[in-house]
Design a protein around this motif. Structure first.
Motif, PDB file in Angstrom:
ATOM      1  N   LEU A 122       3.040 -16.563  -6.340  1.00 21.34           N
ATOM      2  CA  LEU A 122       3.279 -15.788  -7.632  1.00 21.34           C
ATOM      3  C   LEU A 122       1.924 -15.355  -8.274  1.00 21.34           C
ATOM      4  O   LEU A 122       1.821 -14.388  -8.170  1.00 21.34           O
ATOM      5  N   ARG A 123       0.807 -15.418  -6.933  1.00 21.66           N
ATOM      6  CA  ARG A 123      -0.053 -14.674  -7.062  1.00 21.66           C
ATOM      7  C   ARG A 123       0.183 -12.863  -5.918  1.00 21.66           C
ATOM      8  O   ARG A 123       0.026 -12.045  -7.031  1.00 21.66           O
ATOM      9  N   HIS A 124       0.509 -13.128  -5.350  1.00 23.41           N
ATOM     10  CA  HIS A 124       1.930 -11.267  -4.846  1.00 23.41           C
ATOM     11  C   HIS A 124       2.407 -11.622  -5.758  1.00 23.41           C
ATOM     12  O   HIS A 124       2.269  -9.649  -6.631  1.00 23.41           O
ATOM     13  N   GLU A 125       3.456 -11.633  -6.196  1.00 24.34           N
ATOM     14  CA  GLU A 125       4.891 -11.139  -7.632  1.00 24.34           C
ATOM     15  C   GLU A 125       3.575 -11.068  -8.738  1.00 24.34           C
ATOM     16  O   GLU A 125       4.607 -10.231  -9.326  1.00 24.34           O
ATOM     17  N   VAL A 126       3.220 -11.583  -9.572  1.00 24.80           N
ATOM     18  CA  VAL A 126       2.213 -11.268 -10.823  1.00 24.80           C
ATOM     19  C   VAL A 126       1.360 -10.803 -10.398  1.00 24.80           C
ATOM     20  O   VAL A 126       1.121  -9.389 -11.615  1.00 24.80           O
ATOM     21  N   THR A 127       0.687  -9.737  -9.016  1.00 21.94           N
ATOM     22  CA  THR A 127       0.211  -8.632  -9.047  1.00 21.94           C
ATOM     23  C   THR A 127       0.871  -7.446  -9.516  1.00 21.94           C
ATOM     24  O   THR A 127       0.528  -6.362 -10.201  1.00 21.94           O
ATOM     25  N   HIS A 128       2.284  -7.642  -8.242  1.00 28.48           N
ATOM     26  CA  HIS A 128       3.315  -6.645  -9.084  1.00 28.48           C
ATOM     27  C   HIS A 128       3.343  -6.257 -10.084  1.00 28.48           C
ATOM     28  O   HIS A 128       3.695  -5.147 -10.756  1.00 28.48           O
ATOM     29  N   SER A 137       4.592   4.459 -11.903  1.00 35.24           N
ATOM     30  CA  SER A 137       5.170   4.265 -11.229  1.00 35.24           C
ATOM     31  C   SER A 137       4.002   4.410  -9.887  1.00 35.24           C
ATOM     32  O   SER A 137       2.842   4.303  -9.803  1.00 35.24           O
ATOM     33  N   LEU A 138       4.386   3.481  -8.712  1.00 38.69           N
ATOM     34  CA  LEU A 138       2.970   3.683  -7.562  1.00 38.69           C
ATOM     35  C   LEU A 138       4.516   4.013  -6.399  1.00 38.69           C
ATOM     36  O   LEU A 138       5.373   3.836  -5.859  1.00 38.69           O
ATOM     37  N   PRO A 139       3.615   4.196  -4.916  1.00 41.17           N
ATOM     38  CA  PRO A 139       3.115   4.787  -3.853  1.00 41.17           C
ATOM     39  C   PRO A 139       4.316   3.060  -3.205  1.00 41.17           C
ATOM     40  O   PRO A 139       3.357   1.715  -3.505  1.00 41.17           O
ATOM     41  N   LEU A 140       5.470   2.813  -2.554  1.00 41.74           N
ATOM     42  CA  LEU A 140       5.438   1.614  -2.180  1.00 41.74           C
ATOM     43  C   LEU A 140       4.660   0.622  -1.443  1.00 41.74           C
ATOM     44  O   LEU A 140       4.030   0.171  -1.386  1.00 41.74           O
ATOM     45  N   TRP A 141       4.141   1.884  -0.307  1.00 42.81           N
ATOM     46  CA  TRP A 141       2.953   1.143   0.418  1.00 42.81           C
ATOM     47  C   TRP A 141       1.711   0.678  -0.053  1.00 42.81           C
ATOM     48  O   TRP A 141       1.358  -1.241   0.456  1.00 42.81           O
ATOM     49  N   LEU A 142       1.429   1.504  -1.278  1.00 44.48           N
ATOM     50  CA  LEU A 142       0.062   1.087  -2.342  1.00 44.48           C
ATOM     51  C   LEU A 142       0.584  -0.089  -3.094  1.00 44.48           C
ATOM     52  O   LEU A 142      -0.181  -1.339  -2.732  1.00 44.48           O
ATOM     53  N   ASP A 143       1.260  -0.274  -3.642  1.00 44.81           N
ATOM     54  CA  ASP A 143       1.891  -1.632  -4.162  1.00 44.81           C
ATOM     55  C   ASP A 143       2.344  -2.491  -3.405  1.00 44.81           C
ATOM     56  O   ASP A 143       1.786  -3.819  -3.867  1.00 44.81           O
ATOM     57  N   GLU A 144       2.640  -2.718  -2.699  1.00 40.64           N
ATOM     58  CA  GLU A 144       2.574  -3.974  -1.175  1.00 40.64           C
ATOM     59  C   GLU A 144       1.278  -4.294  -0.662  1.00 40.64           C
ATOM     60  O   GLU A 144       1.296  -5.390  -1.063  1.00 40.64           O
ATOM     61  N   GLY A 145       0.864  -3.071  -0.532  1.00 46.17           N
ATOM     62  CA  GLY A 145      -0.569  -3.519   0.223  1.00 46.17           C
ATOM     63  C   GLY A 145      -1.574  -4.308  -0.559  1.00 46.17           C
ATOM     64  O   GLY A 145      -1.936  -5.048  -0.271  1.00 46.17           O
ATOM     65  N   LEU A 180      -0.754   5.371   8.767  1.00 48.34           N
ATOM     66  CA  LEU A 180      -0.437   5.874   7.250  1.00 48.34           C
ATOM     67  C   LEU A 180       0.498   6.394   6.635  1.00 48.34           C
ATOM     68  O   LEU A 180       1.305   6.158   5.798  1.00 48.34           O
ATOM     69  N   THR A 181       0.323   7.938   6.898  1.00 51.97           N
ATOM     70  CA  THR A 181       1.920   9.087   6.796  1.00 51.97           C
ATOM     71  C   THR A 181       2.793   7.840   7.065  1.00 51.97           C
ATOM     72  O   THR A 181       4.321   8.290   6.261  1.00 51.97           O
ATOM     73  N   ARG A 182       3.223   7.687   8.155  1.00 50.39           N
ATOM     74  CA  ARG A 182       4.038   6.495   8.267  1.00 50.39           C
ATOM     75  C   ARG A 182       5.139   5.718   7.114  1.00 50.39           C
ATOM     76  O   ARG A 182       6.070   5.756   6.309  1.00 50.39           O
ATOM     77  N   LEU A 183       3.797   4.902   7.005  1.00 52.93           N
ATOM     78  CA  LEU A 183       3.943   3.553   5.281  1.00 52.93           C
ATOM     79  C   LEU A 183       4.506   4.770   4.379  1.00 52.93           C
ATOM     80  O   LEU A 183       5.476   4.353   3.595  1.00 52.93           O
ATOM     81  N   GLU A 184       3.647   5.435   4.314  1.00 56.06           N
ATOM     82  CA  GLU A 184       4.097   6.153   2.778  1.00 56.06           C
ATOM     83  C   GLU A 184       5.402   7.280   2.809  1.00 56.06           C
ATOM     84  O   GLU A 184       5.627   7.521   1.732  1.00 56.06           O
ATOM     85  N   GLN A 185       6.096   7.026   4.287  1.00 57.19           N
ATOM     86  CA  GLN A 185       6.710   7.850   3.840  1.00 57.19           C
ATOM     87  C   GLN A 185       8.546   6.336   3.650  1.00 57.19           C
ATOM     88  O   GLN A 185       9.816   6.869   3.579  1.00 57.19           O
ATOM     89  N   ILE A 186       7.955   5.257   3.501  1.00 56.35           N
ATOM     90  CA  ILE A 186       8.966   4.140   3.812  1.00 56.35           C
ATOM     91  C   ILE A 186       9.280   4.025   2.023  1.00 56.35           C
ATOM     92  O   ILE A 186       8.317   4.153   1.107  1.00 56.35           O
ATOM     93  N   THR A 187      10.375   4.070   1.334  1.00 51.53           N
ATOM     94  CA  THR A 187      10.857   4.496   0.214  1.00 51.53           C
ATOM     95  C   THR A 187      11.394   2.700  -0.835  1.00 51.53           C
ATOM     96  O   THR A 187      12.051   2.706  -1.710  1.00 51.53           O
ATOM     97  N   ALA A 195       6.117  -6.609   9.662  1.00 50.81           N
ATOM     98  CA  ALA A 195       4.452  -5.532  10.172  1.00 50.81           C
ATOM     99  C   ALA A 195       4.229  -4.904   9.213  1.00 50.81           C
ATOM    100  O   ALA A 195       2.704  -3.898   9.332  1.00 50.81           O
ATOM    101  N   ASP A 196       4.812  -3.781   8.743  1.00 52.27           N
ATOM    102  CA  ASP A 196       4.601  -2.935   7.557  1.00 52.27           C
ATOM    103  C   ASP A 196       3.436  -3.350   6.587  1.00 52.27           C
ATOM    104  O   ASP A 196       2.899  -2.920   5.831  1.00 52.27           O
ATOM    105  N   TYR A 197       4.498  -5.298   6.146  1.00 54.31           N
ATOM    106  CA  TYR A 197       4.019  -5.519   4.959  1.00 54.31           C
ATOM    107  C   TYR A 197       1.914  -5.757   5.331  1.00 54.31           C
ATOM    108  O   TYR A 197       1.337  -5.748   4.756  1.00 54.31           O
ATOM    109  N   ALA A 198       1.822  -6.432   6.766  1.00 48.32           N
ATOM    110  CA  ALA A 198       0.698  -6.296   7.459  1.00 48.32           C
ATOM    111  C   ALA A 198      -0.253  -5.136   7.504  1.00 48.32           C
ATOM    112  O   ALA A 198      -1.576  -5.436   7.104  1.00 48.32           O
TER     113      ALA A 198
END
Length: 263
Positions: A122-128, A137-145, A180-187, A195-198
């Motif tokens: 719940l902490r994770h999803e409520v943060t979203h 909108s937010l970059p996906l990597w930033l939203d998940e990070g 980080l550039t690679r992460l930014e390209q994941i949409t 490992a990407d979430y980490a």
């Protein structure tokens, strides 16, 4: 067996399936921005709910943002079976997960079930939810990070220990390095591996928990998104502010690993 009886049995089975896939909405409690729904009675004074309210304050303080008050509906299923039945019926394309957040045109909703890790989920999803209520909108990597950072218990300063262990293991075993550039390209979240979430978490933790100037980079970046829409990539901003940011993150992870005995 008669056709009428078969039809009755089929209708009964369909009714059972429909009920098992229904939302838990018998009871609800309003906690500021959150509307918690459940089939069992809820008490406003609940340790888990107190955490979710405190999470909003922590998010606002850490990111130096005034958050939206748009309602976020949290549907708390009694068990995993009910939750999975709902998921299979309404979101069959979703991966097998313990909880998820959905943003639709006029609503923000979190779906989860009671279990050993319900507080973390719940902490994770409520943060979203809090973030999407405040940003178009937010970059996906930033939203998940940010969600991975804020899913940790209060008092842990965003330290996600399993991620520290995973990334240090990958560094020593496989020669993994952050990018980080690679992460930014994941949409799409469906393209993200553990490992990407980490790594998303690691960038957030390094930026938010080391020196104030790095935290200010994130705060300024988010204010720019809210005011002007998507700015230049954060990787560009970070690269201007520090030499060799990938190595800075490697050193940060190595130090965290030593402090928790994973190296």
């Amino acid at each position: 067996m008669s056709g009428a009886l078969l039809a009755a049995i089929a209708a009964g089975c369909a009714s059972v399936i429909e009920r098992s896939a229904a939302l838990p909405v018998r009871h609800a409690v309003v906690l500021d921005q959150l509307v918690i729904h459940s089939d069992s009675r809820l008490a406003k004074q609940d340790r888990l709910f107190d955490e979710l309210r405190a999470l909003r304050e922590a998010l606002s303080a850490t990111l130096a943002l005034q958050l939206s008050k748009e309602p976020i509906h949290v549907y708390l299923f009694e068990n995993e079976k009910r939750f999975k039945a709902f998921l299979a019926k309404h979101y069959p394309e979703f991966p097998d997960r313990r909880a998820f957040f959905v943003q639709q045109e006029n609503s923000l909703a979190v779906y989860a079930h009671r279990g050993d890790r319900v507080a973390e989920d719940l902490r994770h999803e409520v943060t979203h939810g809090y973030l999407h209520a405040s940003f178009p909108s937010l970059p996906l990597w930033l939203d998940e990070g940010l969600a991975e950072y804020f899913e940790t218990p209060r008092g842990d300063a965003g330290l996600n220990r399993p991620h520290v262990t995973l990334l240090n293991t990958l560094m020593t075993r496989d020669g993994w390095r952050p990018n980080l550039t690679r992460l930014e390209q994941i949409t799409s979240a469906s393209d993200m591996k553990q490992a990407d979430y980490a790594e998303c978490w690691a960038w957030m933790h390094m930026l938010l928990e080391t020196i104030p100037q790095r935290r200010e980079l994130v705060q300024d970046f988010l204010r720019t998104i809210r005011r002007d829409g998507p700015p230049e990539p954060l990787s560009t901003v970070v690269a201007r502010s520090m030499p060799h940011p990938d190595q800075v993150l490697v050193d940060h992870l190595t130090q965290l690993g030593k402090s928790q005995g994973t190296n």
